[in-house]
Design a protein around this motif. Structure first.
Motif, PDB file in Angstrom:
ATOM      1  N   ASN A   1       7.350  57.280  42.662  1.00 35.44           N
ATOM      2  CA  ASN A   1       7.381  58.082  43.886  1.00 35.44           C
ATOM      3  C   ASN A   1       7.995  59.472  43.773  1.00 35.44           C
ATOM      4  O   ASN A   1       7.895  60.260  44.709  1.00 35.44           O
ATOM      5  CB  ASN A   1       8.179  57.341  44.979  1.00 35.44           C
ATOM      6  CG  ASN A   1       7.586  56.001  45.330  1.00 35.44           C
ATOM      7  OD1 ASN A   1       6.423  55.910  45.647  1.00 35.44           O
ATOM      8  ND2 ASN A   1       8.396  54.955  45.251  1.00 35.44           N
TER       9      ASN A   1
ATOM     10  N   HIS B   1       7.035  61.290  47.172  1.00 33.21           N
ATOM     11  CA  HIS B   1       7.684  60.600  48.294  1.00 33.21           C
ATOM     12  C   HIS B   1       9.184  60.441  48.067  1.00 33.21           C
ATOM     13  O   HIS B   1       9.644  60.261  46.944  1.00 33.21           O
ATOM     14  CB  HIS B   1       7.074  59.204  48.497  1.00 33.21           C
ATOM     15  CG  HIS B   1       5.594  59.228  48.723  1.00 33.21           C
ATOM     16  ND1 HIS B   1       5.027  59.699  49.888  1.00 33.21           N
ATOM     17  CD2 HIS B   1       4.564  58.839  47.928  1.00 33.21           C
ATOM     18  CE1 HIS B   1       3.702  59.608  49.801  1.00 33.21           C
ATOM     19  NE2 HIS B   1       3.402  59.096  48.624  1.00 33.21           N
TER      20      HIS B   1
ATOM     21  N   GLN C   1       5.898  67.173  53.007  1.00 33.71           N
ATOM     22  CA  GLN C   1       7.268  67.615  53.202  1.00 33.71           C
ATOM     23  C   GLN C   1       7.360  68.576  54.388  1.00 33.71           C
ATOM     24  O   GLN C   1       6.469  69.397  54.601  1.00 33.71           O
ATOM     25  CB  GLN C   1       7.785  68.294  51.930  1.00 33.71           C
ATOM     26  CG  GLN C   1       7.810  67.352  50.732  1.00 33.71           C
ATOM     27  CD  GLN C   1       7.895  68.103  49.422  1.00 33.71           C
ATOM     28  OE1 GLN C   1       7.472  69.252  49.336  1.00 33.71           O
ATOM     29  NE2 GLN C   1       8.435  67.452  48.418  1.00 33.71           N
TER      30      GLN C   1
END
Length: 625
Positions: A133, A137, A241
């Motif tokens: 990730n 993420h 983001q």
């Protein structure tokens, strides 16, 4: 000749050229029209659709949790509050070059291992998360970090600029299992806190609370406690983001609840019954306030806040003593002899008997037109009894006779008038109805007709009749108030920002029994006084020489019929009798209505002794005098 032919060819070529030009222009025109139509379709007709698609890709709603309201006892103790925990979280870089430059190495992983005291398995899981990730993420490194770990991380933050410490709230119940069946608990919401939006209208519908009430008061008053969530409308980049905040709305805190429960009283009650599968409810007959509600065994609601482990949940779920079960509002029991005062009142009101009626109790009763025998709990009977003595001594034969004369239609009608067979309206989300048997009920349930022999056990609170403990409590409130009932309630008032207001009026409605004959109420309450204070009373030995006066009635709910030559000790514990007792005090001006049940207490449990300890506590502590 040659010239003429040349001119003809020239004209034909010109015509051909013109046709081709017109055809080409037509094609261009047609395609332009198609393009314009397509532009109109996309830009005008489909504008809303593609605008929503664009917003869905570009815009997000991120919820800002509101502070859930606190819950207080009547004596001001916090029963449910919000606490803060800290979380170490990895946030991926927006800049790919910076990400590559700061990529985690084994040395960094070793530092993390020391800071959070991870073992080799936990580090292996963390590495797996990171490599899966880290660029796209964020992910949680560790939940519930303590202050020592937080200090170590802050000191080493220069090595970990992509790790942030975030704070979160969680629900905490200081008294744990003592209030679990009253307060209940909350559960986390599985919905993500950041979600795409497809419309500019009603943005509030996209956000939902981080916690919602799952059981008890937390569920019943969730709309008051949860407050109003805040949110921010943000723009995101291709990595998901946050890049810009377009709009922000701050949350509104939830309302505080003030209960009628006395926590010190509650703790004392639990100490008396915590070795049994039992339940107690105590209420104020003047206003319906529930002063204590205890069900044992219980469970710690704090275990449910942070996703209880499956094996722990299954242990609770499969526990034979059912700790998740609220025995006050959910469990159904035969009310046994505690129903006799209401049957006596019904018989007086129906003119089946009067205050001077004498019936003989020889220890058995034969159903007319049948040889079926019904026995009294006292082998050789009680002799000649009037209505008062029949309640004091708890004669079964007396109530067999009047039940037979009343018949099931009249009997069930009167039992329902006292609140059996319907919900009491207590402000808890789970309440059972109970059963008041009728001819129609038996026909629908068993496909059988009603027999006279079915009526007789109903008159002593057995047979098909069943009720909850809160129903038994409410029916006694009705008797104590001479036919005026009060809806039991746990929440007294609600406050927000130092403003206090009383609970909704629906919890304070009065339900009045049709018959208001004061003499009959007096007769029944006098008989219940005799249960505790006259020598023939079934609870006299427990209340002899006490300085206060009460009204009471005990009962034994039989679950199993002994066979000939069978000893009571041979019966499995789960088939032994339930012990039930109801009482009100002080006798002249009642302020407390008490209902107790001990499951499978059998002959080993003296429920009168437990009741006396409760009434002693009330009298000695001078509660709410």
């Amino acid at each position: 000749m040659f010239y003429k032919k040349f001119v003809q060819n020239d004209i034909e070529e010109t015509n051909t050229f013109i046709r081709r030009v017109f055809f080409a222009l037509f094609i261009v025109f047609f395609l332009s029209c198609l393009q314009i139509v397509n532009f109109y379709y996309l830009q005008i007709l489909q504008f809303k659709h593609y605008s929503n698609q664009s917003n869905k890709n570009r815009l997000r709603i991120k919820s800002i949790p509101s502070l859930r309201g606190n819950i207080y006892s009547r004596d001001g103790f916090l029963l449910a509050k919000n606490c803060v925990y800290y979380q170490a979280k990895f946030i991926p870089y927006k800049n790919k070059k910076l990400y590559l430059k700061s990529k985690f190495t084994d040395e960094k992983f070793n530092k993390i291992k020391k800071i959070f005291n991870f073992n080799s398995t936990e580090i292996k899981i963390l590495k797996k998360k990171y490599y899966k990730n880290s660029y796209f993420h964020s992910f949680i490194i560790k939940n519930y970090i303590n202050f020592v770990q937080m200090a170590k991380l802050i000191v080493n933050l220069y090595d970990f600029p992509e790790i942030v410490i975030t704070s979160h709230q969680y629900r905490y119940y200081p008294y744990g299992s003592l209030t679990s069946h009253t307060i209940g608990y909350v559960s986390g919401n599985n919905r993500p806190d950041t979600i795409p939006i497809t419309s500019e209208k009603n943005i509030e519908k996209y956000v939902s609370p981080h916690y919602f009430g799952k059981t008890g008061i937390e569920k019943q008053y969730n709309h008051n406690l949860k407050g109003k969530l805040g949110y921010k409308k943000i723009e995101i980049n291709s990595l998901g983001q946050e890049t810009k905040i377009l709009y922000k709305k701050m949350p509104d805190i939830g309302e505080d609840l003030h209960l009628s429960i006395d926590i010190k009283f509650q703790r004392y009650i639990e100490s008396l019954i915590n070795n049994y599968c039992a339940a107690v409810i105590i209420s104020d007959p003047k206003n319906g306030e529930v002063l204590s509600l205890v069900s044992t065994p219980s469970y710690d609601p704090n275990n449910f806040i942070h996703n209880i482990a499956k094996h722990s949940y299954f242990l609770l779920l499969n526990n034979l003593h059912k700790p998740l079960y609220n025995r006050v509002t959910q469990a159904l029991y035969p009310p046994a002899s505690t129903i006799k005062p209401y049957i006596a009142f019904a018989a007086l009101s129906s003119k089946i008997i009067n205050k001077d009626t004498i019936l003989r109790d020889s220890g058995y009763w034969i159903l007319p037109t049948s040889m079926k025998l019904f026995h009294d709990w006292k082998k050789y009977g009680h002799g000649d009894l009037n209505i008062t003595q029949s309640i004091e001594e708890s004669s079964d034969i007396f109530f067999y006779e009047i039940s037979y004369k009343m018949g099931i239609d009249n009997l069930s009608k009167w039992i329902k008038k006292f609140g059996y067979g319907k919900k009491t309206g207590i402000d808890l989300p789970t309440e059972s109805l109970g059963i008041v048997p009728t001819r129609e009920w038996k026909k629908n349930k068993f496909k059988e007709k009603w027999y006279q022999g079915d009526t007789i056990p109903v008159g002593i609170g057995q047979g098909y009749l069943s009720s909850t403990l809160v129903q038994m409590n409410k029916s006694l409130v009705t008797l104590v108030n001479n036919g005026v009932s009060k809806t039991p309630h746990i929440v007294n008032s609600i406050s927000k920002k130092n403003r206090l207001y009383k609970i909704q009026e629906e919890h304070k409605k009065d339900f009045i029994l049709d018959d208001k004959n004061y003499e009959y109420w007096k007769i029944i309450k006098n008989a219940m006084y005799g249960v505790a204070h006259r020598k023939s009373g079934t609870a006299y030995k427990n209340f002899v020489n006490v300085q206060y006066k009460i009204g009471a009635k005990s009962g034994t709910a039989q679950l199993f019929n002994l066979k000939k030559n069978q000893s009571y000790t041979d019966i499995p514990k789960n088939l032994r009798d339930h012990k039930i007792m109801i009482a009100f005090m002080p006798y002249n001006k009642p302020r407390f209505v008490i209902s107790i049940i001990i499951e499978n207490g059998g002959r080993e449990v003296n429920i009168g002794k437990i009741m006396k300890k409760i009434t002693d506590y009330i009298a000695l502590q001078k509660i709410y005098k």
